[in-house]
Design a protein around this motif. Sequence first.
Motif, PDB file in Angstrom:
ATOM      1  N   ILE A  29       0.843  -1.189   0.000  1.00 51.96           N
ATOM      2  CA  ILE A  29       0.000   0.000   0.000  1.00 51.96           C
ATOM      3  C   ILE A  29       0.881   1.244   0.000  1.00 51.96           C
ATOM      4  CG2 ILE A  29      -1.760   1.283   1.300  1.00 51.96           C
ATOM      5  CD1 ILE A  29      -2.760  -1.376   0.147  1.00 51.96           C
ATOM      6  N   CYS A  30       0.549   2.205  -0.864  1.00 48.03           N
ATOM      7  CA  CYS A  30       1.273   3.471  -0.904  1.00 48.03           C
ATOM      8  C   CYS A  30       1.117   4.168   0.441  1.00 48.03           C
ATOM      9  CB  CYS A  30       0.743   4.356  -2.029  1.00 48.03           C
ATOM     10  SG  CYS A  30       1.505   6.002  -2.073  1.00 48.03           S
ATOM     11  N   ALA A  31       2.225   4.599   1.025  1.00 51.54           N
ATOM     12  CA  ALA A  31       2.219   5.226   2.341  1.00 51.54           C
ATOM     13  C   ALA A  31       1.516   6.575   2.350  1.00 51.54           C
ATOM     14  CB  ALA A  31       3.651   5.393   2.843  1.00 51.54           C
ATOM     15  N   VAL A  32       1.402   7.226   1.209  1.00 50.52           N
ATOM     16  CA  VAL A  32       0.798   8.552   1.138  1.00 50.52           C
ATOM     17  C   VAL A  32      -0.638   8.494   0.626  1.00 50.52           C
ATOM     18  CG1 VAL A  32       0.975  10.846   0.091  1.00 50.52           C
ATOM     19  CG2 VAL A  32       3.046   9.645   0.823  1.00 50.52           C
ATOM     20  N   SER A  33      -0.846   7.845  -0.507  1.00 55.07           N
ATOM     21  CA  SER A  33      -2.167   7.857  -1.140  1.00 55.07           C
ATOM     22  C   SER A  33      -3.072   6.718  -0.688  1.00 55.07           C
ATOM     23  CB  SER A  33      -2.024   7.795  -2.659  1.00 55.07           C
ATOM     24  OG  SER A  33      -1.525   6.527  -3.053  1.00 55.07           O
ATOM     25  N   GLY A  34      -2.482   5.635  -0.159  1.00 59.62           N
ATOM     26  CA  GLY A  34      -3.268   4.489   0.275  1.00 59.62           C
ATOM     27  C   GLY A  34      -3.677   3.543  -0.834  1.00 59.62           C
ATOM     28  N   LEU A  42       6.125  -2.017  -8.404  1.00 60.51           N
ATOM     29  CA  LEU A  42       6.742  -1.221  -7.340  1.00 60.51           C
ATOM     30  C   LEU A  42       8.104  -0.702  -7.785  1.00 60.51           C
ATOM     31  CD1 LEU A  42       6.720  -0.159  -4.437  1.00 60.51           C
ATOM     32  CD2 LEU A  42       7.661  -2.372  -3.722  1.00 60.51           C
ATOM     33  N   ARG A  43       8.229   0.616  -7.868  1.00 59.24           N
ATOM     34  CA  ARG A  43       9.477   1.243  -8.314  1.00 59.24           C
ATOM     35  C   ARG A  43      10.007   2.291  -7.338  1.00 59.24           C
ATOM     36  NH1 ARG A  43       8.717  -2.427 -11.079  1.00 59.24           N
ATOM     37  NH2 ARG A  43       8.465  -2.578 -13.327  1.00 59.24           N
ATOM     38  N   TYR A  44       9.145   2.770  -6.437  1.00 61.59           N
ATOM     39  CA  TYR A  44       9.510   3.901  -5.582  1.00 61.59           C
ATOM     40  C   TYR A  44       9.260   3.562  -4.124  1.00 61.59           C
ATOM     41  CZ  TYR A  44       8.837   5.734 -10.207  1.00 61.59           C
ATOM     42  OH  TYR A  44       8.893   5.895 -11.576  1.00 61.59           O
ATOM     43  N   TRP A  45      10.314   3.732  -3.300  1.00 61.38           N
ATOM     44  CA  TRP A  45      10.197   3.482  -1.870  1.00 61.38           C
ATOM     45  C   TRP A  45      11.321   4.187  -1.150  1.00 61.38           C
ATOM     46  CZ3 TRP A  45      11.569  -0.492  -5.238  1.00 61.38           C
ATOM     47  CH2 TRP A  45      12.892  -0.939  -5.151  1.00 61.38           C
ATOM     48  N   SER A  46      11.208   4.235   0.168  1.00 57.80           N
ATOM     49  CA  SER A  46      12.248   4.804   1.014  1.00 57.80           C
ATOM     50  C   SER A  46      12.748   3.717   1.949  1.00 57.80           C
ATOM     51  CB  SER A  46      11.693   5.973   1.834  1.00 57.80           C
ATOM     52  OG  SER A  46      12.613   6.330   2.854  1.00 57.80           O
ATOM     53  N   ALA A  47      14.037   3.409   1.844  1.00 57.93           N
ATOM     54  CA  ALA A  47      14.637   2.437   2.758  1.00 57.93           C
ATOM     55  C   ALA A  47      14.699   3.031   4.171  1.00 57.93           C
ATOM     56  CB  ALA A  47      16.028   2.045   2.281  1.00 57.93           C
ATOM     57  N   ALA A  54       3.361   5.137  -4.740  1.00 59.76           N
ATOM     58  CA  ALA A  54       2.716   4.733  -5.989  1.00 59.76           C
ATOM     59  C   ALA A  54       3.310   5.413  -7.218  1.00 59.76           C
ATOM     60  CB  ALA A  54       1.216   5.011  -5.918  1.00 59.76           C
ATOM     61  N   THR A  55       3.792   6.642  -7.083  1.00 63.46           N
ATOM     62  CA  THR A  55       4.295   7.393  -8.238  1.00 63.46           C
ATOM     63  C   THR A  55       5.569   8.140  -7.860  1.00 63.46           C
ATOM     64  OG1 THR A  55       3.121   9.448  -7.723  1.00 63.46           O
ATOM     65  CG2 THR A  55       1.915   7.801  -9.044  1.00 63.46           C
ATOM     66  N   PRO A  56       6.350   8.563  -8.862  1.00 56.10           N
ATOM     67  CA  PRO A  56       7.547   9.351  -8.546  1.00 56.10           C
ATOM     68  C   PRO A  56       7.194  10.706  -7.935  1.00 56.10           C
ATOM     69  CG  PRO A  56       7.243   9.202 -10.927  1.00 56.10           C
ATOM     70  CD  PRO A  56       6.242   8.283 -10.290  1.00 56.10           C
ATOM     71  N   GLU A  57       6.060  11.276  -8.319  1.00 54.36           N
ATOM     72  CA  GLU A  57       5.644  12.564  -7.747  1.00 54.36           C
ATOM     73  C   GLU A  57       5.336  12.431  -6.258  1.00 54.36           C
ATOM     74  OE1 GLU A  57       5.044  12.477 -12.062  1.00 54.36           O
ATOM     75  OE2 GLU A  57       4.191  11.175 -10.524  1.00 54.36           O
ATOM     76  N   ARG A  61       7.441  14.266  -3.226  1.00 52.59           N
ATOM     77  CA  ARG A  61       6.777  15.106  -2.220  1.00 52.59           C
ATOM     78  C   ARG A  61       7.043  14.589  -0.811  1.00 52.59           C
ATOM     79  NH1 ARG A  61       1.638  14.604  -4.803  1.00 52.59           N
ATOM     80  NH2 ARG A  61       0.923  13.831  -2.798  1.00 52.59           N
ATOM     81  N   ARG A  62       6.936  13.279  -0.641  1.00 48.97           N
ATOM     82  CA  ARG A  62       7.141  12.686   0.684  1.00 48.97           C
ATOM     83  C   ARG A  62       8.575  12.891   1.160  1.00 48.97           C
ATOM     84  NH1 ARG A  62       4.120  10.926   4.940  1.00 48.97           N
ATOM     85  NH2 ARG A  62       4.855   8.932   5.689  1.00 48.97           N
ATOM     86  N   LEU A  63       9.518  12.646   0.281  1.00 47.38           N
ATOM     87  CA  LEU A  63      10.925  12.738   0.676  1.00 47.38           C
ATOM     88  C   LEU A  63      11.373  14.180   0.887  1.00 47.38           C
ATOM     89  CD1 LEU A  63      12.324   9.861  -1.539  1.00 47.38           C
ATOM     90  CD2 LEU A  63      11.723   9.812   0.891  1.00 47.38           C
ATOM     91  N   LEU A  64      10.640  15.131   0.304  1.00 47.92           N
ATOM     92  CA  LEU A  64      10.918  16.552   0.558  1.00 47.92           C
ATOM     93  C   LEU A  64      10.122  17.074   1.753  1.00 47.92           C
ATOM     94  CD1 LEU A  64      11.038  17.955  -3.091  1.00 47.92           C
ATOM     95  CD2 LEU A  64      12.946  17.496  -1.550  1.00 47.92           C
ATOM     96  N   GLY A  65       9.336  16.194   2.370  1.00 45.01           N
ATOM     97  CA  GLY A  65       8.597  16.558   3.569  1.00 45.01           C
ATOM     98  C   GLY A  65       7.326  17.338   3.313  1.00 45.01           C
ATOM     99  N   GLN A  66       6.777  17.255   2.104  1.00 45.37           N
ATOM    100  CA  GLN A  66       5.591  18.027   1.765  1.00 45.37           C
ATOM    101  C   GLN A  66       4.316  17.224   1.874  1.00 45.37           C
ATOM    102  OE1 GLN A  66       6.427  19.476  -2.139  1.00 45.37           O
ATOM    103  NE2 GLN A  66       8.061  20.806  -1.440  1.00 45.37           N
ATOM    104  N   ALA A  67       4.414  15.946   2.147  1.00 45.49           N
ATOM    105  CA  ALA A  67       3.221  15.114   2.263  1.00 45.49           C
ATOM    106  C   ALA A  67       3.241  14.436   3.621  1.00 45.49           C
ATOM    107  CB  ALA A  67       3.155  14.071   1.137  1.00 45.49           C
ATOM    108  N   GLY A  68       2.100  14.158   4.148  1.00 45.62           N
ATOM    109  CA  GLY A  68       2.047  13.554   5.471  1.00 45.62           C
ATOM    110  C   GLY A  68       1.444  12.228   5.411  1.00 45.62           C
TER     111      GLY A  68
END
Length: 68
Positions: A29-34, A42-47, A54-57, A61-68
């Motif tokens: 499950i995408c940590a941001v969008s659900g 699956l191509r994008y994740w944070s170790a 779900a997407t590079p966008e 956003r998540r890695l720049l701290g703009q999404a919760g």
Amino acid sequence: MLMTPTGRLARLHYLPGTFRQLSAGDHVICAVSGVPIPLDALRYWSAELQEAYATPEIATRRLLGQAG
């Protein structure tokens, strides 16, 4: 023959550049969008955060701290 359970949530350990499957399943499950993300897509994740995206966008956003 080993089969991946269809419709079952997989547990993963995310590593830099790869991941290790801890329990059988066909999606995470995408940590941001659900939204569900099929493992073969699956191509994008944070170790560091141990999260899938779900997407590079969404990942950016998540890695720049703009999404919760």
